[in-house]
Design an enzyme around this catalytic site. Structure first.
Site, PDB file in Angstrom:
ATOM      1  N   ALA A   1      -2.171  12.442  -6.636  1.00 60.27           N
ATOM      2  CA  ALA A   1      -3.712  12.698  -6.634  1.00 60.27           C
ATOM      3  C   ALA A   1      -4.035  13.007  -5.051  1.00 60.27           C
ATOM      4  O   ALA A   1      -4.696  12.561  -4.619  1.00 60.27           O
ATOM      5  CB  ALA A   1      -4.466  11.733  -6.933  1.00 60.27           C
ATOM      6  N   LEU A   2      -3.145  13.907  -4.700  1.00 63.47           N
ATOM      7  CA  LEU A   2      -3.153  14.191  -2.948  1.00 63.47           C
ATOM      8  C   LEU A   2      -4.467  14.720  -2.732  1.00 63.47           C
ATOM      9  O   LEU A   2      -4.969  15.411  -3.029  1.00 63.47           O
ATOM     10  CB  LEU A   2      -1.930  15.156  -2.708  1.00 63.47           C
ATOM     11  CG  LEU A   2      -0.357  14.723  -3.067  1.00 63.47           C
ATOM     12  CD1 LEU A   2       0.416  15.709  -2.482  1.00 63.47           C
ATOM     13  CD2 LEU A   2      -0.272  13.296  -2.529  1.00 63.47           C
TER      14      LEU A   2
ATOM     15  N   GLY B   1      -6.297  13.115   3.319  1.00 59.14           N
ATOM     16  CA  GLY B   1      -5.683  12.098   3.895  1.00 59.14           C
ATOM     17  C   GLY B   1      -4.028  11.715   3.714  1.00 59.14           C
ATOM     18  O   GLY B   1      -3.424  11.935   4.695  1.00 59.14           O
ATOM     19  N   HIS B   2      -3.700  12.435   2.532  1.00 60.48           N
ATOM     20  CA  HIS B   2      -2.129  12.288   2.406  1.00 60.48           C
ATOM     21  C   HIS B   2      -1.690  13.521   3.085  1.00 60.48           C
ATOM     22  O   HIS B   2      -0.611  13.351   3.699  1.00 60.48           O
ATOM     23  CB  HIS B   2      -1.788  12.459   0.808  1.00 60.48           C
ATOM     24  CG  HIS B   2      -2.388  11.349  -0.260  1.00 60.48           C
ATOM     25  ND1 HIS B   2      -3.275  11.618  -0.999  1.00 60.48           N
ATOM     26  CD2 HIS B   2      -1.886  10.323  -0.302  1.00 60.48           C
ATOM     27  CE1 HIS B   2      -3.270  10.443  -1.723  1.00 60.48           C
ATOM     28  NE2 HIS B   2      -2.475   9.773  -1.122  1.00 60.48           N
TER      29      HIS B   2
ATOM     30  N   GLY C   1      -1.127   5.702   5.566  1.00 61.84           N
ATOM     31  CA  GLY C   1      -2.639   5.829   6.127  1.00 61.84           C
ATOM     32  C   GLY C   1      -3.064   4.545   6.730  1.00 61.84           C
ATOM     33  O   GLY C   1      -2.949   3.422   5.785  1.00 61.84           O
TER      34      GLY C   1
ATOM     35  N   ASP D   1      -5.531   2.178   4.183  1.00 65.04           N
ATOM     36  CA  ASP D   1      -4.821   0.871   3.499  1.00 65.04           C
ATOM     37  C   ASP D   1      -4.302  -0.209   4.547  1.00 65.04           C
ATOM     38  O   ASP D   1      -2.952  -0.286   4.866  1.00 65.04           O
ATOM     39  CB  ASP D   1      -3.844   1.241   2.479  1.00 65.04           C
ATOM     40  CG  ASP D   1      -4.339   1.869   1.379  1.00 65.04           C
ATOM     41  OD1 ASP D   1      -5.585   1.316   0.515  1.00 65.04           O
ATOM     42  OD2 ASP D   1      -4.254   3.197   1.125  1.00 65.04           O
TER      43      ASP D   1
HETATM   44  O1  PAF Z   1      -0.696   3.730  -0.795  1.00 61.71           O
HETATM   45  C1  PAF Z   1      -0.291   4.155  -1.889  1.00 61.71           C
HETATM   46  O2  PAF Z   1      -0.476   5.009  -2.475  1.00 61.71           O
HETATM   47  C2  PAF Z   1       0.866   3.195  -2.471  1.00 61.71           C
HETATM   48  O3  PAF Z   1       0.374   1.846  -2.506  1.00 61.71           O
HETATM   49  C3  PAF Z   1       2.285   3.256  -2.017  1.00 61.71           C
HETATM   50  C4  PAF Z   1       2.497   3.157  -0.364  1.00 61.71           C
HETATM   51  C5  PAF Z   1       2.719   4.802  -2.192  1.00 61.71           C
HETATM   52  C6  PAF Z   1       3.189   2.615  -2.833  1.00 61.71           C
HETATM   53  O4  PAF Z   1       3.370   2.903  -4.080  1.00 61.71           O
END
Ligand code: PAF
Length: 292
Positions: free
Chosen positions: A32-33, A36-37, A147, A150
């Site tokens: 679900a990019l 941010g990703h 990021g 989190d």
């Molecule tokens: O931040 C996330 O999307 C998830 O916690 C991660 C780091 C990919 C681990 O499943």
């Protein structure tokens, strides 16, 4: 960009890169990019010769089967979003690759994983720590990009990488925001129109609180008025709103060292989190000032 689904195929490829003396970066994701990703992918592409983006919706980090079932699974559109970048591999292992029959190991980080999301989501950080350790080993990464949205997760990952002597350098990247300040998250897609219009108040409350703390308001008063501000603006359920030391995440009642404000709220049945750096230093005139 090659799509790889097995550990064996991934290992064969990383070994050829290693033989050529190339460095490897990894961006772990659950798909679900969003922008941010993609900012993490960009950071990885400029830091290492080869880049692997991982996509695995990790069942071990969900506390509710409903949350896991509702999590968006969008491999095809994720692949399209990655096209403009120079990532080499989209690694999409399935559950059997990641947790084969008999799998019985859990990585559990104490300290920084306690409180905040660790309290609200029991077992969540064990799930994150376990899968991230596996992904860092499977990808043989020199650098891994996470990021700061989190932020507690970032500290958990830093801790496990240090404690387990992993060679991977953990790189934290700034939170990417919508124009109205809402931190980007795959969960934002699940907000109804009204809730989406309300959501920017989360960031606004953090900014007001940081300003109040740096202006000398006692932390407990600043947090209490932030709660009222959230309530008055339609956010009725607050999981936590706290000031914590950075990077140890110890709870603070004065901002006398590097700190962060952390918030988690429920809006429209969706749990949203955000955080903000608050670095109050005592200036020469004795007043606190906001330096970041
Ligand atoms: O931040 C996330 O999307 C998830 O916690 C991660 C780091 C990919 C681990 O499943």
């Amino acid at each position: 960009m090659k799509i790889i689904r097995t550990k064996a195929e991934l290992r064969a490829l990383t070994e050829t890169w290693r033989r050529a003396g190339e460095t490897i970066g990894v961006v772990p994701t659950m798909g679900a990019l969003h922008a941010g990703h993609l900012s993490l992918v960009e950071a990885a592409c400029s830091a290492t010769d080869r880049v692997i983006v991982t996509l695995f919706v990790n069942p071990k980090q969900f506390n509710s089967p409903e949350d896991l079932a509702n999590y968006p699974r969008t491999e095809e559109s994720d692949g399209k979003k990655l096209k403009p970048y120079s990532a080499d591999v989209l690694y999409v292992p399935d559950g059997a690759q990641m947790y084969p029959d008999g799998f019985a190991t859990t990585i559990s980080v104490t300290g920084v994983s306690q409180g905040l999301c660790g309290a609200a989501r029991p077992g969540h950080f064990d799930g994150v720590a376990t899968v991230v350790t596996k992904l860092l080993l499977q990808t043989d990464a020199d650098q891994a990009f996470f990021g700061e949205k989190d932020y507690q997760q970032l500290q958990v990952v830093r801790r496990l990488a240090t404690d387990l002597d992993l060679k991977t350098r953990i790189v934290g990247c700034p939170t990417i925001r919508e124009d109205d300040g809402l931190a980007m998250s795959s969960r934002n897609l699940r907000l109804g129109k009204h809730a989406r219009a309300t959501a920017p108040v989360i960031r606004e409350a953090l900014l007001r609180t940081a300003e109040a703390i740096c202006g000398g308001t006692p932390v407990s008063n600043a947090l209490a008025s932030a709660r009222s501000h959230l309530h008055e603006n339609g956010i009725l359920e607050i999981d936590y709103l706290e000031l914590r030391g950075d990077p140890d995440l110890e709870i603070l009642d004065t901002a006398d060292r590097p700190a962060r404000l952390f918030v988690a709220v429920w809006l429209d049945g969706v749990r949203l989190i955000d955080n903000l750096r608050v670095q109050a230093t005592t200036a020469q005139d004795g007043l606190l000032e906001l330096v970041g």
